[in-house]
Design an enzyme around this catalytic site. Structure first.
Site, PDB file in Angstrom:
ATOM      1  N   HIS A  69       0.844  -1.202   0.000  1.00  0.00           N
ATOM      2  CA  HIS A  69       0.000   0.000   0.000  1.00  0.00           C
ATOM      3  C   HIS A  69       0.879   1.252   0.000  1.00  0.00           C
ATOM      4  CE1 HIS A  69      -4.275  -1.351   1.393  1.00  0.00           C
ATOM      5  NE2 HIS A  69      -3.756  -2.203   0.500  1.00  0.00           N
ATOM      6  N   TYR A  73      -8.983   5.731   7.754  1.00  0.00           N
ATOM      7  CA  TYR A  73      -9.048   6.064   9.187  1.00  0.00           C
ATOM      8  C   TYR A  73     -10.068   7.199   9.309  1.00  0.00           C
ATOM      9  CZ  TYR A  73      -4.686   3.507  10.150  1.00  0.00           C
ATOM     10  OH  TYR A  73      -3.729   2.531  10.295  1.00  0.00           O
ATOM     11  N   PRO A  90      -3.710   0.298  18.816  1.00  0.00           N
ATOM     12  CA  PRO A  90      -3.475  -0.169  17.446  1.00  0.00           C
ATOM     13  C   PRO A  90      -3.649   0.899  16.369  1.00  0.00           C
ATOM     14  CG  PRO A  90      -5.486  -1.109  18.339  1.00  0.00           C
ATOM     15  CD  PRO A  90      -4.824  -0.386  19.449  1.00  0.00           C
ATOM     16  N   LYS A 110       1.390  -0.138  15.037  1.00  0.00           N
ATOM     17  CA  LYS A 110       2.780  -0.268  15.479  1.00  0.00           C
ATOM     18  C   LYS A 110       3.070  -1.519  16.296  1.00  0.00           C
ATOM     19  CE  LYS A 110       4.238   3.228  13.418  1.00  0.00           C
ATOM     20  NZ  LYS A 110       4.565   2.709  12.093  1.00  0.00           N
ATOM     21  N   TYR A 166       4.311   6.605  10.042  1.00  0.00           N
ATOM     22  CA  TYR A 166       3.425   5.473   9.722  1.00  0.00           C
ATOM     23  C   TYR A 166       4.192   4.353   8.998  1.00  0.00           C
ATOM     24  CZ  TYR A 166      -0.897   3.013   8.519  1.00  0.00           C
ATOM     25  OH  TYR A 166      -1.888   2.052   8.422  1.00  0.00           O
TER      26      TYR A 166
HETATM   27  P1  FAS Z   1       1.751 -12.017  21.577  1.00  0.00           P
HETATM   28  O1  FAS Z   1       0.831 -11.645  22.696  1.00  0.00           O
HETATM   29  O2  FAS Z   1       1.247 -12.025  20.178  1.00  0.00           O
HETATM   30  O3  FAS Z   1       2.341 -13.487  21.828  1.00  0.00           O
HETATM   31  C1  FAS Z   1       2.729 -13.885  23.123  1.00  0.00           C
HETATM   32  C2  FAS Z   1       2.638 -15.406  23.183  1.00  0.00           C
HETATM   33  O4  FAS Z   1       3.114 -15.827  24.466  1.00  0.00           O
HETATM   34  C3  FAS Z   1       1.204 -15.898  23.056  1.00  0.00           C
HETATM   35  O5  FAS Z   1       1.114 -16.930  22.098  1.00  0.00           O
HETATM   36  C4  FAS Z   1       0.863 -16.400  24.470  1.00  0.00           C
HETATM   37  O6  FAS Z   1      -0.004 -17.519  24.460  1.00  0.00           O
HETATM   38  C5  FAS Z   1       2.224 -16.803  24.989  1.00  0.00           C
HETATM   39  N1  FAS Z   1       2.309 -16.781  26.455  1.00  0.00           N
HETATM   40  C6  FAS Z   1       1.740 -15.904  27.308  1.00  0.00           C
HETATM   41  N2  FAS Z   1       2.051 -16.221  28.580  1.00  0.00           N
HETATM   42  C7  FAS Z   1       2.840 -17.338  28.519  1.00  0.00           C
HETATM   43  C8  FAS Z   1       3.477 -18.149  29.495  1.00  0.00           C
HETATM   44  N3  FAS Z   1       3.355 -17.886  30.797  1.00  0.00           N
HETATM   45  N4  FAS Z   1       4.202 -19.214  29.069  1.00  0.00           N
HETATM   46  C9  FAS Z   1       4.328 -19.481  27.743  1.00  0.00           C
HETATM   47  N5  FAS Z   1       3.741 -18.761  26.760  1.00  0.00           N
HETATM   48  C10 FAS Z   1       3.011 -17.698  27.160  1.00  0.00           C
HETATM   49  N6  FAS Z   1      -1.154  -4.602  16.625  1.00  0.00           N
HETATM   50  C11 FAS Z   1      -1.284  -3.924  15.471  1.00  0.00           C
HETATM   51  O7  FAS Z   1      -0.276  -3.475  14.923  1.00  0.00           O
HETATM   52  N7  FAS Z   1      -2.535  -3.736  14.898  1.00  0.00           N
HETATM   53  C12 FAS Z   1      -3.676  -4.258  15.479  1.00  0.00           C
HETATM   54  O8  FAS Z   1      -4.776  -4.085  14.969  1.00  0.00           O
HETATM   55  C13 FAS Z   1      -3.574  -4.990  16.676  1.00  0.00           C
HETATM   56  N8  FAS Z   1      -4.691  -5.536  17.262  1.00  0.00           N
HETATM   57  C14 FAS Z   1      -4.552  -6.214  18.462  1.00  0.00           C
HETATM   58  C15 FAS Z   1      -5.670  -6.790  19.113  1.00  0.00           C
HETATM   59  C16 FAS Z   1      -5.524  -7.456  20.346  1.00  0.00           C
HETATM   60  C17 FAS Z   1      -6.739  -8.062  21.036  1.00  0.00           C
HETATM   61  C18 FAS Z   1      -4.256  -7.562  20.940  1.00  0.00           C
HETATM   62  C19 FAS Z   1      -4.071  -8.264  22.274  1.00  0.00           C
HETATM   63  C20 FAS Z   1      -3.137  -7.016  20.299  1.00  0.00           C
HETATM   64  C21 FAS Z   1      -3.291  -6.348  19.051  1.00  0.00           C
HETATM   65  N9  FAS Z   1      -2.180  -5.799  18.386  1.00  0.00           N
HETATM   66  C22 FAS Z   1      -2.291  -5.119  17.221  1.00  0.00           C
HETATM   67  C23 FAS Z   1      -0.871  -5.925  18.925  1.00  0.00           C
HETATM   68  C24 FAS Z   1      -0.385  -7.296  18.551  1.00  0.00           C
HETATM   69  O9  FAS Z   1      -0.372  -7.437  17.165  1.00  0.00           O
HETATM   70  C25 FAS Z   1       0.947  -7.456  19.214  1.00  0.00           C
HETATM   71  O10 FAS Z   1       1.766  -6.323  19.011  1.00  0.00           O
HETATM   72  C26 FAS Z   1       1.665  -8.698  18.769  1.00  0.00           C
HETATM   73  O11 FAS Z   1       0.813  -9.793  18.976  1.00  0.00           O
HETATM   74  C27 FAS Z   1       2.950  -8.793  19.592  1.00  0.00           C
HETATM   75  O12 FAS Z   1       3.472 -10.044  19.408  1.00  0.00           O
HETATM   76  P2  FAS Z   1       4.178 -10.790  20.634  1.00  0.00           P
HETATM   77  O13 FAS Z   1       5.104  -9.860  21.305  1.00  0.00           O
HETATM   78  O14 FAS Z   1       4.671 -12.070  20.063  1.00  0.00           O
HETATM   79  O15 FAS Z   1       3.019 -11.061  21.706  1.00  0.00           O
HETATM   80  C1  PHB Z   2      -5.824  -4.165  10.843  1.00  0.00           C
HETATM   81  O1  PHB Z   2      -5.900  -4.391   9.609  1.00  0.00           O
HETATM   82  O2  PHB Z   2      -6.176  -4.989  11.712  1.00  0.00           O
HETATM   83  C2  PHB Z   2      -5.284  -2.825  11.286  1.00  0.00           C
HETATM   84  C3  PHB Z   2      -4.745  -1.977  10.336  1.00  0.00           C
HETATM   85  C4  PHB Z   2      -4.243  -0.749  10.744  1.00  0.00           C
HETATM   86  C5  PHB Z   2      -4.320  -0.388  12.079  1.00  0.00           C
HETATM   87  C6  PHB Z   2      -4.852  -1.269  13.036  1.00  0.00           C
HETATM   88  C7  PHB Z   2      -5.351  -2.487  12.627  1.00  0.00           C
HETATM   89  O3  PHB Z   2      -3.854   0.819  12.475  1.00  0.00           O
END
Ligand code: FAS
Ligand code: PHB
Length: 392
Positions: free
Chosen positions: A72, A201, A293, A297, A385
């Site tokens: 994009h 957005y 989000p 980032k 961004y």
């Molecule tokens: P993660 O949380 O992805 O992974 C951590 C892993 O550790 C998980 O699999 C968990 O099961 C495991 N774990 C936890 N405790 C443990 C333990 N005690 N023992 C062993 N394993 C354990 N980012 C964006 O950029 N855009 C978005 O739209 C967006 N939406 C999101 C929505 C939600 C609901 C959440 C929670 C996050 C969102 N994020 C978004 C942020 C997300 O993408 C994170 O930045 C990304 O998952 C980070 O990856 P990890 O650091 O690997 O953490």
């Molecule tokens: C998504 O596609 O889930 C998304 C994209 C951009 C954002 C947040 C979430 O800033």
């Protein structure tokens, strides 16, 4: 069991770190509390910075991303019934972002790890970390009735915001900074064509909305909602109606609605834990920081933390140098705080807060009008961004 690096968590952080270390011939075991299916079932991020794309290419898992991902060059800001394009490519000196879901990134990393026959323990219970300030830290976990112990040189806490690693650090050794936002994001995934070829957005009197996608036939939409809301209170019909109300007339008319195949509410918070290193334990990704989000980032910060940490560990084993290890926390945090600022700024600009009020709404509108009318302001938005460069 003994390994060089024990990685806690098989989300994007843990899997990418495992891939970086494997490529350098460094032995690592990943210990994950959930099943692989559960990890893949979480619908999260959708936008990758070039730095993240390069890291994935560097460990050889970029092929499907380049086949199926959507490069994009810009996105739209929508307010006051009109849309204004942010020309990322032109304003950032030729950079773009890749639209490719976190689920697919995780799947690509998982498949590569399995194909290489590398050790990942899923469904690990009661994970704990020990002896962090000794040369032989240890990880313990349980599968069924059997307790296991891993002796290692280093532990990477890639276990997310609710993980055990950060919580294993004595509170006095940690400084945390947090802002919880007074609203959430209600997200819907639908097998419908995206309303536009780029992200939208939207900021309206009714609140924030985001139109994103996963492919030309899979769309991802969000509306700002109250923290008191429950998913059950949002029928598909109510969601689509509310989304249309927050978009410009053209987008509202073009929106193709359909049944939601996933619907969830995510809270928004800004959070940073300092430092990101405790003896032989390193925190990376959501284990160390959370961003709202809005700025896309979260996943990208996790990738760059892992880029810094992976290279530091490789330098330790290959070059017998601990320079990268010694400055990992400082290096990662310098980038984290800039992304925290940008995510906070974009969230503050585009959402309606309970105390925004009439004057606050005027300030938001004036800032949006200034932003879209200023090349300098739009260039600043664009360079943040697409992702600030990773400093060496
Ligand atoms: P993660 O949380 O992805 O992974 C951590 C892993 O550790 C998980 O699999 C968990 O099961 C495991 N774990 C936890 N405790 C443990 C333990 N005690 N023992 C062993 N394993 C354990 N980012 C964006 O950029 N855009 C978005 O739209 C967006 N939406 C999101 C929505 C939600 C609901 C959440 C929670 C996050 C969102 N994020 C978004 C942020 C997300 O993408 C994170 O930045 C990304 O998952 C980070 O990856 P990890 O650091 O690997 O953490
Ligand atoms: C998504 O596609 O889930 C998304 C994209 C951009 C954002 C947040 C979430 O800033």
């Amino acid at each position: 069991m003994r390994t060089q690096v024990a990685i806690i968590g098989a989300g994007p952080s843990g899997l990418l770190l495992g891939a970086l270390l494997a490529k350098a011939g460094i032995d690592a075991v990943i210990v994950e509390q959930r099943s692989a299916e559960y990890v893949l079932g979480r619908i999260r991020a959708g936008v990758l910075e070039q730095v993240t794309v390069d890291l994935l290419d560097g460990v050889g898992v970029g092929a499907r991303m380049h086949r199926e991902g959507l490069p994009h060059d810009g996105f739209d800001l929508c307010f006051g019934g009109a849309r204004h394009r942010v020309d990322l490519l032109g304003l950032s000196g030729g950079k773009r972002v890749m639209v490719y879901g976190q689920t697919e990134v995780t799947r690509d990393l998982m498949d590569a790890r399995q194909a290489a026959g590398l050790a990942t323990v899923y469904d690990a219970a009661d994970v704990s970390v020990h002896d962090l300030h000794t040369a032989s830290p240890r990880v313990r976990y349980r599968t069924g009735d059997e307790v296991h112990e891993i002796a290692c040189d280093f532990i990477a806490g890639c276990d997310g915001f609710h993980g055990v690693c950060r919580q294993s650090v004595p509170p006095g050794d940690l400084r945390t900074y947090e802002k919880v936002y007074p609203f959430g994001w209600l997200g819907v995934l639908s097998r419908t064509p995206p309303v536009s070829h780029e992200l939208i957005y939207a900021s309206s009197d009714r609140g924030f909305a985001l139109c994103s996608m996963r492919s030309h036939t899979l769309s991802r939409y969000y509306v700002q909602c109250s923290l008191d809301d429950k998913v059950e209170q949002w029928s598909d019909a109510r969601f689509w109606d509310e989304l249309k109300r927050r978009l410009d007339a053209t987008a509202a008319a073009a929106l193709v609605t359909g049944p939601s195949i996933e619907k969830s509410i995510a809270p928004l918070r800004s959070f940073v834990a300092e430092p990101m290193r405790f003896g032989r334990l390193f925190l990376a990704g959501d284990a160390a920081h959370i961003v709202p989000p809005t700025g896309a980032k979260g996943l990208n910060l996790a990738a760059t933390d892992v880029g810094y940490l992976g290279h530091a560990l490789i330098e330790h084993y290959r070059d017998r140098s601990d320079e990268g290890i010694e400055c990992y926390s400082e290096r990662a945090l310098a980038r984290v705080w800039k992304a925290e600022r940008f995510s906070w700024w974009m969230t503050s600009l585009l959402h309606r807060f309970p105390d925004t009020g009439e004057f606050g709404a005027k300030m938001q509108r004036a800032e949006l009008e200034y932003l879209v009318g200023s090349h300098a302001a739009m260039a600043s938005l664009a360079e943040n961004y697409v992702g600030l460069p990773m400093v060496a």
